[in-house]
Motif scaffolding. Sequence first.
Motif, PDB file in Angstrom:
ATOM      1  N   LEU A  84       0.917  -1.080   0.142  1.00 30.59           N
ATOM      2  CA  LEU A  84      -0.125   0.065   0.109  1.00 30.59           C
ATOM      3  C   LEU A  84       0.849   1.410  -0.004  1.00 30.59           C
ATOM      4  O   LEU A  84       0.731   2.164  -0.560  1.00 30.59           O
ATOM      5  CB  LEU A  84      -1.105  -0.185   1.153  1.00 30.59           C
ATOM      6  CG  LEU A  84      -2.051  -1.058   1.378  1.00 30.59           C
ATOM      7  CD1 LEU A  84      -2.937  -0.622   2.640  1.00 30.59           C
ATOM      8  CD2 LEU A  84      -2.917  -0.966   0.078  1.00 30.59           C
ATOM      9  N   THR A  85       1.930   1.134   0.867  1.00 30.13           N
ATOM     10  CA  THR A  85       2.757   2.302   1.087  1.00 30.13           C
ATOM     11  C   THR A  85       3.892   1.967   1.960  1.00 30.13           C
ATOM     12  O   THR A  85       4.057   1.030   2.496  1.00 30.13           O
ATOM     13  CB  THR A  85       1.804   3.656   1.777  1.00 30.13           C
ATOM     14  OG1 THR A  85       2.723   4.839   1.662  1.00 30.13           O
ATOM     15  CG2 THR A  85       1.701   3.301   3.220  1.00 30.13           C
ATOM     16  N   SER A  86       5.029   2.978   1.978  1.00 30.03           N
ATOM     17  CA  SER A  86       6.010   2.969   2.720  1.00 30.03           C
ATOM     18  C   SER A  86       5.832   4.124   3.789  1.00 30.03           C
ATOM     19  O   SER A  86       5.329   5.106   3.547  1.00 30.03           O
ATOM     20  CB  SER A  86       7.571   2.829   2.040  1.00 30.03           C
ATOM     21  OG  SER A  86       7.657   1.810   1.306  1.00 30.03           O
ATOM     22  N   PHE A  93       1.575   4.828  13.157  1.00 29.05           N
ATOM     23  CA  PHE A  93       0.550   3.726  12.475  1.00 29.05           C
ATOM     24  C   PHE A  93       0.239   2.490  13.491  1.00 29.05           C
ATOM     25  O   PHE A  93       0.666   2.647  14.890  1.00 29.05           O
ATOM     26  CB  PHE A  93       1.615   2.985  11.594  1.00 29.05           C
ATOM     27  CG  PHE A  93       2.984   2.236  12.235  1.00 29.05           C
ATOM     28  CD1 PHE A  93       4.002   3.012  12.309  1.00 29.05           C
ATOM     29  CD2 PHE A  93       2.596   1.058  12.358  1.00 29.05           C
ATOM     30  CE1 PHE A  93       5.032   2.240  13.112  1.00 29.05           C
ATOM     31  CE2 PHE A  93       3.917   0.249  12.948  1.00 29.05           C
ATOM     32  CZ  PHE A  93       5.071   0.918  13.351  1.00 29.05           C
ATOM     33  N   GLY A  94      -0.883   1.897  12.969  1.00 27.70           N
ATOM     34  CA  GLY A  94      -1.113   1.062  13.878  1.00 27.70           C
ATOM     35  C   GLY A  94      -2.319   1.494  15.053  1.00 27.70           C
ATOM     36  O   GLY A  94      -2.627   0.966  16.184  1.00 27.70           O
ATOM     37  N   GLU A  95      -2.678   2.753  14.567  1.00 26.93           N
ATOM     38  CA  GLU A  95      -3.683   3.553  15.550  1.00 26.93           C
ATOM     39  C   GLU A  95      -5.212   2.894  15.295  1.00 26.93           C
ATOM     40  O   GLU A  95      -5.924   2.999  16.204  1.00 26.93           O
ATOM     41  CB  GLU A  95      -3.733   4.815  15.237  1.00 26.93           C
ATOM     42  CG  GLU A  95      -4.277   5.449  13.821  1.00 26.93           C
ATOM     43  CD  GLU A  95      -3.533   5.115  12.776  1.00 26.93           C
ATOM     44  OE1 GLU A  95      -2.873   4.232  12.555  1.00 26.93           O
ATOM     45  OE2 GLU A  95      -3.796   5.742  11.752  1.00 26.93           O
ATOM     46  N   LEU A  96      -5.495   2.402  13.977  1.00 26.92           N
ATOM     47  CA  LEU A  96      -6.821   2.103  13.678  1.00 26.92           C
ATOM     48  C   LEU A  96      -7.507   0.765  14.707  1.00 26.92           C
ATOM     49  O   LEU A  96      -8.491   1.148  15.255  1.00 26.92           O
ATOM     50  CB  LEU A  96      -7.123   1.593  12.293  1.00 26.92           C
ATOM     51  CG  LEU A  96      -6.717   2.867  11.429  1.00 26.92           C
ATOM     52  CD1 LEU A  96      -6.742   2.078   9.753  1.00 26.92           C
ATOM     53  CD2 LEU A  96      -7.554   3.942  11.425  1.00 26.92           C
ATOM     54  N   ALA A  97      -6.589  -0.293  14.870  1.00 24.95           N
ATOM     55  CA  ALA A  97      -7.132  -1.219  15.574  1.00 24.95           C
ATOM     56  C   ALA A  97      -7.239  -0.937  17.270  1.00 24.95           C
ATOM     57  O   ALA A  97      -8.147  -1.266  17.967  1.00 24.95           O
ATOM     58  CB  ALA A  97      -6.036  -2.279  15.639  1.00 24.95           C
ATOM     59  N   ILE A  98      -6.326   0.316  17.525  1.00 24.85           N
ATOM     60  CA  ILE A  98      -6.463   0.771  19.034  1.00 24.85           C
ATOM     61  C   ILE A  98      -7.687   1.595  19.282  1.00 24.85           C
ATOM     62  O   ILE A  98      -8.400   1.360  20.139  1.00 24.85           O
ATOM     63  CB  ILE A  98      -5.055   1.303  19.333  1.00 24.85           C
ATOM     64  CG1 ILE A  98      -3.981   0.524  19.102  1.00 24.85           C
ATOM     65  CG2 ILE A  98      -5.272   2.060  20.866  1.00 24.85           C
ATOM     66  CD1 ILE A  98      -4.093  -0.982  19.765  1.00 24.85           C
ATOM     67  N   THR A 103      -9.473  -5.364  14.056  1.00 19.48           N
ATOM     68  CA  THR A 103      -8.291  -6.318  13.798  1.00 19.48           C
ATOM     69  C   THR A 103      -7.686  -5.087  12.782  1.00 19.48           C
ATOM     70  O   THR A 103      -8.064  -4.537  12.169  1.00 19.48           O
ATOM     71  CB  THR A 103      -8.605  -7.601  13.208  1.00 19.48           C
ATOM     72  OG1 THR A 103      -9.561  -7.467  12.084  1.00 19.48           O
ATOM     73  CG2 THR A 103      -9.435  -8.558  14.213  1.00 19.48           C
ATOM     74  N   ARG A 104      -6.129  -5.914  12.779  1.00 24.07           N
ATOM     75  CA  ARG A 104      -5.380  -4.817  12.113  1.00 24.07           C
ATOM     76  C   ARG A 104      -5.826  -4.953  10.545  1.00 24.07           C
ATOM     77  O   ARG A 104      -6.061  -5.855   9.913  1.00 24.07           O
ATOM     78  CB  ARG A 104      -3.857  -5.614  12.278  1.00 24.07           C
ATOM     79  CG  ARG A 104      -3.392  -5.461  13.493  1.00 24.07           C
ATOM     80  CD  ARG A 104      -3.014  -4.085  13.966  1.00 24.07           C
ATOM     81  NE  ARG A 104      -1.955  -4.129  15.147  1.00 24.07           N
ATOM     82  CZ  ARG A 104      -2.049  -2.971  15.779  1.00 24.07           C
ATOM     83  NH1 ARG A 104      -2.612  -1.921  15.348  1.00 24.07           N
ATOM     84  NH2 ARG A 104      -1.097  -3.118  16.870  1.00 24.07           N
ATOM     85  N   THR A 105      -6.003  -3.668   9.857  1.00 19.25           N
ATOM     86  CA  THR A 105      -6.418  -3.401   8.703  1.00 19.25           C
ATOM     87  C   THR A 105      -5.363  -3.708   7.572  1.00 19.25           C
ATOM     88  O   THR A 105      -5.564  -3.751   6.396  1.00 19.25           O
ATOM     89  CB  THR A 105      -6.828  -2.117   8.222  1.00 19.25           C
ATOM     90  OG1 THR A 105      -5.667  -1.091   8.535  1.00 19.25           O
ATOM     91  CG2 THR A 105      -7.965  -1.657   9.475  1.00 19.25           C
ATOM     92  N   ALA A 106      -4.058  -3.875   7.887  1.00 15.06           N
ATOM     93  CA  ALA A 106      -2.924  -4.278   7.013  1.00 15.06           C
ATOM     94  C   ALA A 106      -1.583  -4.911   7.984  1.00 15.06           C
ATOM     95  O   ALA A 106      -1.739  -4.432   9.143  1.00 15.06           O
ATOM     96  CB  ALA A 106      -2.468  -3.076   6.292  1.00 15.06           C
TER      97      ALA A 106
HETATM   98  P1  CMP Z   1      -4.001  -0.706  11.916  1.00 12.15           P
HETATM   99  O1  CMP Z   1      -5.244  -1.098  11.173  1.00 12.15           O
HETATM  100  O2  CMP Z   1      -4.274  -0.689  13.699  1.00 12.15           O
HETATM  101  O3  CMP Z   1      -2.759  -1.601  11.624  1.00 12.15           O
HETATM  102  C1  CMP Z   1      -2.267  -1.483  10.282  1.00 12.15           C
HETATM  103  C2  CMP Z   1      -1.946   0.066  10.073  1.00 12.15           C
HETATM  104  O4  CMP Z   1      -1.545   0.218   8.814  1.00 12.15           O
HETATM  105  C3  CMP Z   1      -3.103   0.808  10.211  1.00 12.15           C
HETATM  106  O5  CMP Z   1      -3.615   0.723  11.616  1.00 12.15           O
HETATM  107  C4  CMP Z   1      -2.597   2.123   9.785  1.00 12.15           C
HETATM  108  O6  CMP Z   1      -1.709   2.787  10.776  1.00 12.15           O
HETATM  109  C5  CMP Z   1      -1.756   1.608   8.554  1.00 12.15           C
HETATM  110  N1  CMP Z   1      -2.411   1.690   7.411  1.00 12.15           N
HETATM  111  C6  CMP Z   1      -3.615   0.878   6.854  1.00 12.15           C
HETATM  112  N2  CMP Z   1      -4.072   1.384   5.677  1.00 12.15           N
HETATM  113  C7  CMP Z   1      -3.145   2.326   5.012  1.00 12.15           C
HETATM  114  C8  CMP Z   1      -3.049   2.910   3.906  1.00 12.15           C
HETATM  115  N3  CMP Z   1      -3.632   2.789   2.908  1.00 12.15           N
HETATM  116  N4  CMP Z   1      -2.038   3.994   3.963  1.00 12.15           N
HETATM  117  C9  CMP Z   1      -1.217   4.067   4.975  1.00 12.15           C
HETATM  118  N5  CMP Z   1      -1.240   3.400   6.378  1.00 12.15           N
HETATM  119  C10 CMP Z   1      -2.097   2.539   6.269  1.00 12.15           C
END
Ligand code: CMP
Length: 139
Positions: A84-86, A93-98, A103-106
């Motif tokens: 998806l990206t670097s 990052f990792g904020e969404l699940a928290i 669950t982790r989206t990626a």
């Molecule tokens: P989280 O879902 O907790 O774990 C995976 C993380 O990857 C997610 O939070 C975001 O921080 C990051 N992430 C998910 N999708 C993208 C995206 N399209 N572009 C950049 N970062 C992403």
Amino acid sequence: LPKFSFEEARVPKDASVKKLLIEALNKNEYLKRLEVQQIRDMVECMYQRSFQQGEFVLQQGQPGHHLFVLADGRLDVVQHSKLLTSIAGWTTFGELAILYNCTRTASVIAMSSTLTWALDREVFQNIMRRTAEIRHQQY
Ligand code: CMP
């Protein structure tokens, strides 16, 4: 006090590091609405975690236990084996699940040896709950 309480979880760190962490959290789309004091409390409780090249920092589909700020190194964000990206330095990052208890989206994979600052989910929730309680007492 439970060990994930805000008071117990504080880790001393340099003012220069705190400033970079505050900036990294504030520029995150989902965290920038938090209060100044909540961001400060989060920064106080973040601690260093390092990862080796090729290591998964977190994996898509798994429950989330930490949110992170990348301090040094390079990370790839991968969804269903697709890049998806670097991520480069001082990005959250990792904020969404928290934030959303999903669950982790990626997946996030270390592309070099990597240094992060991590915050435990329980501590994050404790900081949010604490603000709610203080606000409740004011009414
Ligand atoms: P989280 O879902 O907790 O774990 C995976 C993380 O990857 C997610 O939070 C975001 O921080 C990051 N992430 C998910 N999708 C993208 C995206 N399209 N572009 C950049 N970062 C992403």
